[in-house]
Design a protein around this motif. Structure first.
Motif, short mmCIF file in Angstrom:
data_model
loop_
_atom_site.label_atom_id
_atom_site.label_comp_id
_atom_site.label_asym_id
_atom_site.label_seq_id
_atom_site.Cartn_x
_atom_site.Cartn_y
_atom_site.Cartn_z
N ASP A 152 -6.75 -31.65 -40.81
CA ASP A 152 -7.33 -32.94 -40.44
C ASP A 152 -8.85 -32.98 -40.56
O ASP A 152 -9.50 -33.95 -40.17
N GLN A 153 -9.41 -31.91 -41.15
CA GLN A 153 -10.85 -31.89 -41.39
C GLN A 153 -11.19 -31.97 -42.88
O GLN A 153 -12.36 -31.86 -43.26
N PRO A 182 -14.04 -36.44 -42.60
CA PRO A 182 -13.98 -36.36 -41.14
C PRO A 182 -15.19 -35.69 -40.49
O PRO A 182 -15.53 -36.02 -39.34
N PRO A 187 -18.19 -41.07 -41.65
CA PRO A 187 -16.97 -40.57 -42.28
C PRO A 187 -16.35 -41.47 -43.33
O PRO A 187 -15.56 -41.00 -44.14
N ALA A 276 -4.52 -40.80 -44.25
CA ALA A 276 -5.85 -40.76 -43.65
C ALA A 276 -6.34 -42.18 -43.43
O ALA A 276 -6.25 -43.01 -44.34
N VAL A 278 -9.36 -44.79 -41.11
CA VAL A 278 -10.57 -44.87 -40.32
C VAL A 278 -10.62 -46.24 -39.64
O VAL A 278 -10.42 -47.27 -40.29
N LYS A 282 -13.76 -43.88 -36.25
CA LYS A 282 -12.95 -42.70 -35.93
C LYS A 282 -11.91 -42.44 -37.01
O LYS A 282 -11.25 -43.36 -37.49
N VAL A 283 -11.78 -41.17 -37.36
CA VAL A 283 -10.83 -40.76 -38.41
C VAL A 283 -9.52 -40.31 -37.77
O VAL A 283 -9.53 -39.57 -36.76
N TYR A 285 -5.74 -38.63 -39.05
CA TYR A 285 -4.84 -38.13 -40.08
C TYR A 285 -3.44 -38.02 -39.48
O TYR A 285 -3.29 -37.72 -38.29
#
Length: 313
Positions: A152-153, A182, A187, A276, A278, A282-283, A285
């Motif tokens: 998730d990064q 992220p 982001p 993914a 946004v 805020k992101v 996944y």
């Protein structure tokens, strides 16, 4: 078709053989290269002086040395011409039969269909990723997340827009170009109406696309694009070949993802492969294999959290 006639004169082969050799440098002559060595005992047997040892032995011993030498050379050339004619006829027949059966692989610039990524190389750097590319009827959808841990990064990218074929590939107009990072301070990046010129190389179900920047992406075809692409105000989504793909967003929010799906009436269960999104900076996944329930009545797509995407086309 190219036909050579040497009119019973084997010495004319001296001009033909170098050209034939050059034509044959990379393999046997193609079916449309037909060599006709004019009749040479095939249609005018009475002109055939014979060939091989028997013809040599039959020459009178009392001929002058120069005449005897000339006759021997003529017989040798005639024998060569006859063998060459027969060999080329057989070779042309084999090549024609192979051509009629069709090639074992085709090379083209046709990109239509649903494709899954097999690789990406940018500036000499291998960048493994998992994603999808859909080309269907002039419309495109692309979504991918780069591989790595923690999952998730990792950065994600998505495109939605149109394409048109060119002699060497396709031209893209990405109405939505979305980047999600992220770990970045900002982001979400968004660019509208970005143009790309792609060089395309396709062999059967393998596709290689090269961007003007030099980035090379490779993909494997998993479907013909059997389904439909729907346009919404800020993107597109599609149900095709058992897969669901969505790319929608702008500079303030975005939702991108793909996976396989099952439908029961207007209710769809999506099995995520990559996702993914946004919202409010805020992101979020979704994990591979996670189930996402959506509803689509042919006019409005309802996503989790109450997001609505109304079809405009």
């Amino acid at each position: 078709m190219r036909v050579y006639f040497v009119d019973h004169q084997p010495e004319k082969l001296d001009g033909i053989l170098p050209e034939l050799s050059a034509s044959n440098a990379d393999g046997p002559p193609p079916p449309n290269l037909i060599i006709g060595v004019a009749t040479f005992a095939l249609s005018i047997p009475q002109r055939d002086p014979g060939h091989g040892d028997a013809a040599m032995t039959a020459l009178p011993n009392d001929l002058p040395p120069s005449t005897l030498s000339n006759e021997r050379h003529r017989i040798m050339r005639f024998s060569l011409a006859k063998k060459l004619a027969l060999s080329l006829m057989m070779l042309a027949g084999v090549a024609s039969a192979a051509g009629a059966a069709g090639p074992t692989a085709t090379t083209s610039t046709d990109v239509e269909g649903l494709w899954l990524y097999t690789g990406l190389v940018s500036k000499g750097r291998d960048m493994p990723l998992t994603g999808v590319f859909l080309f269907k009827g002039g419309e495109l959808l692309q979504q991918a997340v780069f591989n790595g841990e923690p999952a998730d990064q990792q950065a994600a990218m998505a495109h939605a827009g149109t394409y048109a074929p060119t002699p060497i590939g396709v031209n893209l107009v990405t109405e939505q170009l979305i980047g999600i990072a992220p770990t970045a301070a900002m982001p979400l990046t968004f660019k509208p109406d970005v143009k790309h010129t792609l060089k395309v190389e396709r062999a059967a179900d393998d596709l290689k696309i090269t961007f003007g920047s030099g980035t090379v992406q490779t993909l494997r075809r998993v479907g013909s694009g059997n389904g439909k692409v729907y346009k919404v105000p800020n993107g597109r989504f599609a149900f095709t070949d058992g897969y669901f793909v969505i790319v929608a967003g702008d500079g303030s929010a975005a939702v991108t993802g793909y996976g396989q799906y099952e439908a029961a009436g207007n209710d769809y269960r999506l099995k995520v492969i990559r996702w993914a999104e946004v919202a409010d900076g805020k992101v979020a996944y979704r994990a591979e294999g996670e189930t996402v329930k959506v509803r689509f009545d042919g006019t409005t797509l309802t996503l989790p959290g109450g997001q609505h995407k109304t079809v405009t086309k």
